[in-house]
Design a protein around this motif. Sequence first.
Motif, PDB file in Angstrom:
ATOM      1  N   LYS A 104       0.769  -1.213   0.146  1.00  0.00           N
ATOM      2  CA  LYS A 104      -0.167   0.059  -0.116  1.00  0.00           C
ATOM      3  C   LYS A 104       0.904   1.252  -0.036  1.00  0.00           C
ATOM      4  N   ASP A 105       0.659   2.168  -0.880  1.00  0.00           N
ATOM      5  CA  ASP A 105       1.569   3.414  -1.156  1.00  0.00           C
ATOM      6  C   ASP A 105       2.849   3.310  -1.405  1.00  0.00           C
ATOM      7  N   ASP A 129       6.591   3.288  -3.020  1.00  0.00           N
ATOM      8  CA  ASP A 129       6.995   3.547  -4.335  1.00  0.00           C
ATOM      9  C   ASP A 129       7.947   2.593  -4.866  1.00  0.00           C
ATOM     10  N   HIS A 151      -2.966  -3.724  -6.190  1.00  0.00           N
ATOM     11  CA  HIS A 151      -2.701  -2.861  -5.048  1.00  0.00           C
ATOM     12  C   HIS A 151      -1.726  -1.844  -5.438  1.00  0.00           C
ATOM     13  N   LYS A 184       0.727   1.068  -6.244  1.00  0.00           N
ATOM     14  CA  LYS A 184       0.337   2.612  -6.550  1.00  0.00           C
ATOM     15  C   LYS A 184       0.879   2.885  -8.101  1.00  0.00           C
ATOM     16  N   ALA A 222       4.722   3.370  -9.258  1.00  0.00           N
ATOM     17  CA  ALA A 222       5.466   2.682  -8.518  1.00  0.00           C
ATOM     18  C   ALA A 222       6.413   1.970  -9.304  1.00  0.00           C
TER      19      ALA A 222
END
Length: 285
Positions: A62-63, A65, A86, A88, A91
């Motif tokens: 999650k989130d 990079d 899921h 980002k 990424a």
Amino acid sequence: MTYRKVALIGLGLIASSMYWAMKRAGMETHVSGYARSEKTRETARRLGLCDVVCDSLEEVVKDADLVVLAVPVGAMGGIAETIAPHLKPGATVTDVGSVKRAVIEAVRPHIPEGVHFVPAHPMAGTEHSGPDSGFASLFDNRWCLIVPDGAPDAATAALEDFWHALGANTERMDVQHHDLVCAVVSHIPHLIAYTMVGVADDLRRVSDQEVIKFSAAGFRDFTRIAASDPTMWRDVFLTNKEATLEILGRFTEELFALQRAIRTGDGDTLFDYFTHTREIRRGIL
Ligand code: NAD
């Protein structure tokens, strides 16, 4: 560019060493970690490995990079499939697998539009595995081979900067060359070590006499290498079949030539061969 959040999937030797090297470099990066087994996650929490240890793949990426696949090569495709929805946008997904063609074939089909995949391979390791085996200096002055395989230059350069901060030197390589180079300098030497220890053990069983107990420097190194993780090395040979069989064929030819020289008492051939290999060693020191 530095990554704001890094997700480490698989918390063994390589991932734990990456975490400690990131901390040593003073990176202000939030690091989340995930391992499949509850026991490994508990050990990681106890060791203070990662800023947070997550209980699911969805949560760990999650989130993030940068997402690092640091599991055995055979597990990477399945994990890529699970994390894909899921990830980002923007990424980068990378891996640390010891082979590259098989990883690219297994992972790339799952990488969504707008996410970059930049395969990599740090050429550093020990015979130890698991979350408590890592250390910050593992990658110091070692090569990390980067196989961009069509990834954008900015994403590739960012990953190179990351590995430089971890202490490694980087070199870009195409996938075929990577797998051949690694077959020569890593995979076949491991196969030889496994075989030599197997031969010594067979001799002990047949003759009922101690053999391994008397091992000196060279053979002790074989036993150390032959203690490497069986899952990892099974996957390496199953997924780098073409290159390892190619190099094994060449190795066998050389071995037969030396066998013939020994049988025929051809000392000149043996002396010249060993002189040449000694020069190679002196050339790399
Ligand atoms: P390791 O055995 O120390 O750690 C692997 C981790 O992955 C463990 O925590 C294990 O629990 C976890 N794992 C295994 N299957 C999983 C799955 N399906 N889902 C989630 N987690 C799973 O291994 P390592 O030495 O850190 O190797 C990791 C990768 O790095 C491998 O792909 C290997 O080829 C590569 N590599 C290893 C070395 C080396 O010498 N050890 C060197 C360079 C690259």
